[in-house]
Every structure is written in C-alpha cells, then in structure tokens.
Design a protein around this motif. Structure first.
Motif, PDB file in Angstrom:
ATOM      1  N   ARG A  68       0.814  -1.217   0.000  1.00  0.00           N
ATOM      2  CA  ARG A  68       0.000   0.000   0.000  1.00  0.00           C
ATOM      3  C   ARG A  68       0.850   1.271   0.000  1.00  0.00           C
ATOM      4  NH1 ARG A  68      -2.690  -2.754   4.212  1.00  0.00           N
ATOM      5  NH2 ARG A  68      -1.782  -1.287   5.718  1.00  0.00           N
ATOM      6  N   ASN A  69       2.067   1.193   0.525  1.00  0.00           N
ATOM      7  CA  ASN A  69       2.807   2.419   0.815  1.00  0.00           C
ATOM      8  C   ASN A  69       4.157   2.579   0.121  1.00  0.00           C
ATOM      9  OD1 ASN A  69       1.268   3.837   3.232  1.00  0.00           O
ATOM     10  ND2 ASN A  69       1.217   1.634   3.641  1.00  0.00           N
ATOM     11  N   LEU A  70       4.721   1.517  -0.442  1.00  0.00           N
ATOM     12  CA  LEU A  70       6.093   1.603  -0.931  1.00  0.00           C
ATOM     13  C   LEU A  70       6.267   2.661  -2.014  1.00  0.00           C
ATOM     14  CD1 LEU A  70       8.979   0.623  -0.816  1.00  0.00           C
ATOM     15  CD2 LEU A  70       8.389  -1.187  -2.446  1.00  0.00           C
ATOM     16  N   ALA A  71       5.378   2.698  -2.978  1.00  0.00           N
ATOM     17  CA  ALA A  71       5.521   3.659  -4.075  1.00  0.00           C
ATOM     18  C   ALA A  71       5.541   5.093  -3.548  1.00  0.00           C
ATOM     19  CB  ALA A  71       4.389   3.472  -5.083  1.00  0.00           C
ATOM     20  N   THR A  72       4.642   5.400  -2.616  1.00  0.00           N
ATOM     21  CA  THR A  72       4.592   6.747  -2.046  1.00  0.00           C
ATOM     22  C   THR A  72       5.841   7.054  -1.240  1.00  0.00           C
ATOM     23  OG1 THR A  72       2.175   6.649  -1.915  1.00  0.00           O
ATOM     24  CG2 THR A  72       3.284   8.294  -0.546  1.00  0.00           C
ATOM     25  N   LYS A  73       6.300   6.092  -0.453  1.00  0.00           N
ATOM     26  CA  LYS A  73       7.495   6.295   0.368  1.00  0.00           C
ATOM     27  C   LYS A  73       8.730   6.536  -0.501  1.00  0.00           C
ATOM     28  CE  LYS A  73       5.573   5.758   4.413  1.00  0.00           C
ATOM     29  NZ  LYS A  73       5.456   6.909   5.349  1.00  0.00           N
TER      30      LYS A  73
END
Length: 209
Positions: A68-73
C-alpha cells in the motif's frame, strides 16, 4: 575476535562514520524487534535509519502495508536500502488475555507462510529499481526465558517449545540465506547492536505505520 569482545570494542571506541553522501537511505521493515534495535543504537550516524515498525505484526501484515505504501514512500524518500526483518510474530503468539507467549504451532504451517511471503516480497520489491533490499535473519530467542521474565509459575514447561522454536528459526534463516544469495547479498549480524548498553541509547526517527 568473539562477539562479546567486539561488542565491548564498539562501546569503548569512537566510531568514525563513512564520509560522502549516501546513495540509499537505510530503512528497516520490522515488528517489535525493530524497536528493540532502534533503542540500542549507540552511534549518532545510525540515526539516519528510517524505521517502519509495528508491534505484534505478522510478515503477511507487513507485506500488505508495504504494497500500500512503498511507491509513495519512495517518492518521498528517494532511493532506499530496505532491510526486511520479519517472521518472529508468526512463530510465536501472545494471547491478549495473557502476558505469556507460546509457539504458534509445532507443525510446518508458520514456517511455510513465512517462506512463501519472503518469495512474494522479493517478487514485489524487485519491480522497484529505487529499492535495494535484503532479508535479515531471525535471532534465536526463547519462549521459556521470555515467560520466566514475566514471572510464569513454571517456565520449565516451555523447554520442548524452545527446541521446536529453535528448529523453526533455523528453517526460516535457511530460506533467508538462500534468498539473499540469489540477490548477491547477505544478512548482517544484528546481535551486536542488541547487546549495547542501555545508557548509551539514542533515538532515530520512527515512522508510525
């Protein structure tokens, strides 16, 4: 040099951090172990580490969070070196109504879930060229010792569970070593950091999940 002597050397000698600009920001994805490691950091240089940690989280739950978060991070942080340190919360369980832990199962189910998820994480993260990653081996730990520290009336009853747990940890670490070999990398030994004295504690940034 033994680990005890090396740990003592680290505590009594100044550490000279590498110079220059780091190309990748170190990130540790972990469960409660990550907090323990963070709280025993002795070198200010290590405060550059970002911690993606959560209490009592399984490897499947952490992988779901990562998806859920890797791309944003990566957009926020830039290139990272991702250290995946998960699995102990699959092998042992603490009931909400109790302060004691026990092995989740004496069958292969827990180990199979961890090894399968290691493959899934590898396949997923490999699609992100900004993320170099490595799986960290699990530390050997004791159900008996933990429950004894929580004043269990008869911790000796967990001796057999410790034997089963030690074998399960070995199985998971064998998978981690094999996976890291395909990535042409290897897991560092974090036990030295966990031996650091409490009064040397410093804190680095923690990101709440």
């Amino acid at each position: 040099m033994s680990e005890a002597k090396l740990a003592k050397y680290r505590r009594t000698h100044n550490f000279v951090p590498p110079t220059g600009r780091s190309r990748q920001r170190p990130v540790i994805l972990s469960d409660r172990k990550g907090f323990t490691l963070r709280n025993n950091i002795v070198n200010p240089f290590d405060q550059n580490i970002i911690w993606w940690c959560q209490e009592s989280v399984s490897i499947e739950q952490s992988f779901a969070w990562l998806k859920r978060n890797l791309a944003t991070k990566l957009y926020e942080i830039g290139d990272i070196a991702l250290y995946v340190w998960l699995g102990t919360c699959n092998l042992t369980t603490k009931e909400k109504s109790s302060k004691y832990i026990s092995i989740t199962t004496d069958k292969s189910v827990a180990v199979d879930k961890i090894t399968s998820c290691i493959d899934d994480i590898k396949s997923y993260v490999q699609d992100f060229p900004q993320a170099k990653f490595i799986f960290l081996e699990l530390p050997v730990y004791s159900v008996k010792a933990y429950n004894e520290s929580k004043r269990h009336p008869d911790p000796k009853t967990f001796k057999q569970q410790d034997e089963t747990l030690a074998y399960q940890v070995w199985q998971v670490n064998e998978k981690i070593r094999a996976t890291n070999q395909t990535l042409k990398t290897r897991s560092p030994n974090f036990s030295l950091f966990l031996q650091a004295r409490k009064h040397h504690r410093t804190r680095s940034r923690v990101e709440a999940l």
